[in-house]
Design a protein around this motif. Structure first.
Motif, PDB file in Angstrom:
ATOM      1  N   LYS A 191     -50.202 -56.672 -82.606  1.00  0.00           N
ATOM      2  CA  LYS A 191     -50.630 -57.729 -81.690  1.00  0.00           C
ATOM      3  C   LYS A 191     -51.767 -58.522 -82.318  1.00  0.00           C
ATOM      4  O   LYS A 191     -52.613 -57.978 -83.008  1.00  0.00           O
ATOM      5  CB  LYS A 191     -51.120 -57.134 -80.372  1.00  0.00           C
ATOM      6  CG  LYS A 191     -50.034 -56.702 -79.460  1.00  0.00           C
ATOM      7  CD  LYS A 191     -50.636 -56.318 -78.135  1.00  0.00           C
ATOM      8  CE  LYS A 191     -49.550 -56.047 -77.125  1.00  0.00           C
ATOM      9  NZ  LYS A 191     -50.122 -55.718 -75.823  1.00  0.00           N
ATOM     10  N   LYS A 192     -51.753 -59.794 -82.045  1.00  0.00           N
ATOM     11  CA  LYS A 192     -52.802 -60.677 -82.556  1.00  0.00           C
ATOM     12  C   LYS A 192     -53.947 -60.697 -81.545  1.00  0.00           C
ATOM     13  O   LYS A 192     -53.727 -60.959 -80.372  1.00  0.00           O
ATOM     14  CB  LYS A 192     -52.233 -62.080 -82.757  1.00  0.00           C
ATOM     15  CG  LYS A 192     -53.142 -63.018 -83.471  1.00  0.00           C
ATOM     16  CD  LYS A 192     -52.432 -64.342 -83.730  1.00  0.00           C
ATOM     17  CE  LYS A 192     -53.302 -65.269 -84.500  1.00  0.00           C
ATOM     18  NZ  LYS A 192     -52.664 -66.553 -84.722  1.00  0.00           N
ATOM     19  N   ARG A 193     -55.125 -60.382 -82.007  1.00  0.00           N
ATOM     20  CA  ARG A 193     -56.281 -60.385 -81.120  1.00  0.00           C
ATOM     21  C   ARG A 193     -57.135 -61.598 -81.420  1.00  0.00           C
ATOM     22  O   ARG A 193     -57.333 -61.951 -82.572  1.00  0.00           O
ATOM     23  CB  ARG A 193     -57.118 -59.124 -81.313  1.00  0.00           C
ATOM     24  CG  ARG A 193     -56.382 -57.894 -80.891  1.00  0.00           C
ATOM     25  CD  ARG A 193     -57.191 -56.634 -80.965  1.00  0.00           C
ATOM     26  NE  ARG A 193     -58.378 -56.715 -81.790  1.00  0.00           N
ATOM     27  CZ  ARG A 193     -59.172 -55.700 -82.056  1.00  0.00           C
ATOM     28  NH1 ARG A 193     -58.905 -54.524 -81.567  1.00  0.00           N
ATOM     29  NH2 ARG A 193     -60.242 -55.836 -82.807  1.00  0.00           N
ATOM     30  N   GLU A 194     -57.605 -62.218 -80.397  1.00  0.00           N
ATOM     31  CA  GLU A 194     -58.478 -63.370 -80.553  1.00  0.00           C
ATOM     32  C   GLU A 194     -59.861 -63.029 -80.040  1.00  0.00           C
ATOM     33  O   GLU A 194     -60.015 -62.301 -79.069  1.00  0.00           O
ATOM     34  CB  GLU A 194     -57.936 -64.564 -79.760  1.00  0.00           C
ATOM     35  CG  GLU A 194     -56.648 -65.119 -80.301  1.00  0.00           C
ATOM     36  CD  GLU A 194     -56.191 -66.345 -79.537  1.00  0.00           C
ATOM     37  OE1 GLU A 194     -57.018 -67.001 -78.884  1.00  0.00           O
ATOM     38  OE2 GLU A 194     -54.989 -66.642 -79.597  1.00  0.00           O
ATOM     39  N   SER A 195     -60.849 -63.546 -80.742  1.00  0.00           N
ATOM     40  CA  SER A 195     -62.214 -63.397 -80.242  1.00  0.00           C
ATOM     41  C   SER A 195     -62.961 -64.687 -80.527  1.00  0.00           C
ATOM     42  O   SER A 195     -62.735 -65.332 -81.541  1.00  0.00           O
ATOM     43  CB  SER A 195     -62.917 -62.204 -80.887  1.00  0.00           C
ATOM     44  OG  SER A 195     -63.031 -62.400 -82.270  1.00  0.00           O
ATOM     45  N   ASN A 196     -63.819 -65.059 -79.636  1.00  0.00           N
ATOM     46  CA  ASN A 196     -64.573 -66.289 -79.784  1.00  0.00           C
ATOM     47  C   ASN A 196     -66.040 -65.899 -79.975  1.00  0.00           C
ATOM     48  O   ASN A 196     -66.692 -65.425 -79.059  1.00  0.00           O
ATOM     49  CB  ASN A 196     -64.398 -67.163 -78.543  1.00  0.00           C
ATOM     50  CG  ASN A 196     -65.025 -68.533 -78.711  1.00  0.00           C
ATOM     51  OD1 ASN A 196     -65.604 -68.847 -79.750  1.00  0.00           O
ATOM     52  ND2 ASN A 196     -64.910 -69.343 -77.681  1.00  0.00           N
TER      53      ASN A 196
ATOM     54  N   SER B  61     -68.730 -71.513 -82.740  1.00  0.00           N
ATOM     55  CA  SER B  61     -67.959 -72.653 -83.226  1.00  0.00           C
ATOM     56  C   SER B  61     -68.548 -73.106 -84.550  1.00  0.00           C
ATOM     57  O   SER B  61     -69.701 -72.812 -84.877  1.00  0.00           O
ATOM     58  CB  SER B  61     -67.973 -73.793 -82.211  1.00  0.00           C
ATOM     59  OG  SER B  61     -69.285 -74.271 -82.050  1.00  0.00           O
TER      60      SER B  61
END
Length: 80
Positions: A3-8, A11
């Motif tokens: 699974k692809k995990r995204e984190s912010n 910027s």
């Protein structure tokens, strides 16, 4: 497949000046167009100069065959 995990985490702003590169690419494109036009002109001039004369000494006379070949060449735009 994992699974692809995204984190912010923030910027990033990137400001790149590509104007010199674009000017260079435009100059290369312009010169390529000029070279293409020059090659086309060269081919046209070569077509006017190159005259292939095929002489058949069988039933026709040499002078008549040469005359016919020259007429065909003139019809294509050749000059003598």
């Amino acid at each position: 497949m994992a699974k692809k995990r995204e984190s912010n985490i923030g910027s990033l702003k990137v400001d790149i000046d590509c104007s010199d590169a674009l000017k260079g690419l435009k100059a290369v494109t312009r010169e390529a167009k000029n070279a293409t036009a020059a090659l086309k002109e060269l081919e046209e001039q070569q077509d006017k100069i190159n005259i292939q004369v095929q002489i058949d000494c069988g039933s026709k006379g040499i002078a008549k065959e040469l005359f016919e070949q020259m007429q065909k060449a003139r019809a294509r735009g050749a000059s003598f």
